[in-house]
Design an enzyme around this catalytic site. Structure first.
Site, mmCIF file in Angstrom:
data_model
loop_
_atom_site.group_PDB
_atom_site.id
_atom_site.type_symbol
_atom_site.label_atom_id
_atom_site.label_comp_id
_atom_site.label_asym_id
_atom_site.label_seq_id
_atom_site.Cartn_x
_atom_site.Cartn_y
_atom_site.Cartn_z
ATOM 1 N N HIS A 101 2.602 -12.721 48.021
ATOM 2 C CA HIS A 101 1.833 -11.695 48.723
ATOM 3 C C HIS A 101 0.500 -12.199 49.286
ATOM 4 O O HIS A 101 0.169 -11.918 50.430
ATOM 5 C CB HIS A 101 1.578 -10.517 47.790
ATOM 6 C CG HIS A 101 0.842 -9.388 48.427
ATOM 7 N ND1 HIS A 101 1.269 -8.774 49.590
ATOM 8 C CD2 HIS A 101 -0.320 -8.757 48.088
ATOM 9 C CE1 HIS A 101 0.428 -7.814 49.931
ATOM 10 N NE2 HIS A 101 -0.548 -7.789 49.043
ATOM 11 N N SER B 260 -3.124 -6.784 53.220
ATOM 12 C CA SER B 260 -2.404 -5.801 52.408
ATOM 13 C C SER B 260 -2.827 -4.377 52.789
ATOM 14 O O SER B 260 -2.693 -3.969 53.935
ATOM 15 C CB SER B 260 -2.631 -6.099 50.917
ATOM 16 O OG SER B 260 -1.736 -5.377 50.105
ATOM 17 N N ASP C 69 7.300 -12.087 49.499
ATOM 18 C CA ASP C 69 6.335 -11.070 49.080
ATOM 19 C C ASP C 69 7.081 -9.943 48.365
ATOM 20 O O ASP C 69 7.873 -9.230 48.979
ATOM 21 C CB ASP C 69 5.596 -10.536 50.304
ATOM 22 C CG ASP C 69 4.430 -9.619 49.962
ATOM 23 O OD1 ASP C 69 4.404 -9.084 48.838
ATOM 24 O OD2 ASP C 69 3.552 -9.447 50.824
#
Length: 269
Positions: free
Chosen positions: A243, A107, A213
């Site tokens: 995610h 991320s 996601d």
């Protein structure tokens, strides 16, 4: 697997993390780079798989995150955060001289890992980007122009199809459950632009992304990945996955893909 606490002096205070190792001598070094609002303690199971795959694993909480110093989730410039990661890579290399180093970022940590790979390619054998913030992050673009930043807690249901992941995240006192801070949003936008403009990676890189996601939508990342993709790179996307693909119901498949990619490139280093 053994876990030891480690500390280092970062650009804005003490950074705290862990070193995970097995009984056998490692054949490579993995450095984990965590995402926004979370901490490296959430990666214990990832470290275990990497250790089983021959690694010694290092990770530290970013400034303002987890057990590290700093105002919570306040990052005014991500370039010093990249420098903090470099201190950890150097420490790992000094403690395990001669071993190849693989950077694994998730991320926001994928964004940081991508920038590290642009700046310091000679220090890495390979990079793995999990659900990385690349190209643009629509949430940042929507929030920055607002006079007041509204409540922006992350919805735990967007993390994984496994409801226990969301419950654990919600109950984790080291996770930030508050709002974005404007300087952090501005710094995210600036770093994304920097990466977009800095050219292709020169290190074999694996991009991984959940196709469902909602936090870091795959389309925007795919565009950003196209700007920086190294020649000797690979990508995997996972239908239905949200995610946190390292915490998804198919996490074994994801980590198998990571280890297969790493071992292919360790053989070439």
């Amino acid at each position: 697997m053994a876990r030891e606490e480690i500390e280092s002096a970062g650009h804005a205070g003490t950074l705290r993390g862990y070193r995970w190792s097995g009984e056998a001598d490692p054949s490579w070094v993995a450095v984990l780079v965590h995402g926004y609002g979370e901490h490296v303690g959430r990666y214990e199971h990832v470290a275990a798989r990497l250790v089983d795959g021959g690694a010694v694993v290092y990770a530290q909480d970013h400034v303002g995150h987890g057990r590290s110093d700093g105002e919570r989730v306040l990052v005014e410039d991500f370039e010093p955060v990249v420098d903090d990661v470099r201190l950890l890579v150097r420490r790992a290399s000094e403690e395990h001289p001669g071993l190849p180093v693989v950077l694994v970022g998730h991320s926001m940590g994928g964004m940081i890992a991508a920038r590290y790979t642009q700046r310091f390619p000679d220090e890495l054998t390979a990079t793995v980007l999990s659900g990385p913030v690349l190209g643009r992050w629509a949430a940042v673009e929507q929030l920055l122009p607002l006079e007041e930043i509204p409540a922006t807690p992350i919805d735990p249901d967007t993390l994984s199809r496994d409801p226990e992941v969301g419950k654990a995240y919600d109950a984790d006192e080291l996770v930030w459950h508050g709002d974005f801070k404007r300087p952090t949003l501005a710094a995210l936008a600036a770093e994304i632009d920097t990466i977009n403009d800095a050219g292709a990676l020169a290190v074999p890189t694996l991009w991984l992304h959940g196709e469902e996601d909602q936090l870091v939508p795959i389309g925007d990342t795919r565009d950003g990945w196209g700007r920086i993709r190294a020649e000797d790179s690979e990508e995997r996307t996972y239908p239905g996955a949200r995610h946190e693909i390292f915490n998804e119901t198919n996490q074994d498949e994801v980590l198998d893909d990571v280890l297969a990619f790493v071992h292919r490139h360790l053989g070439r280093s």
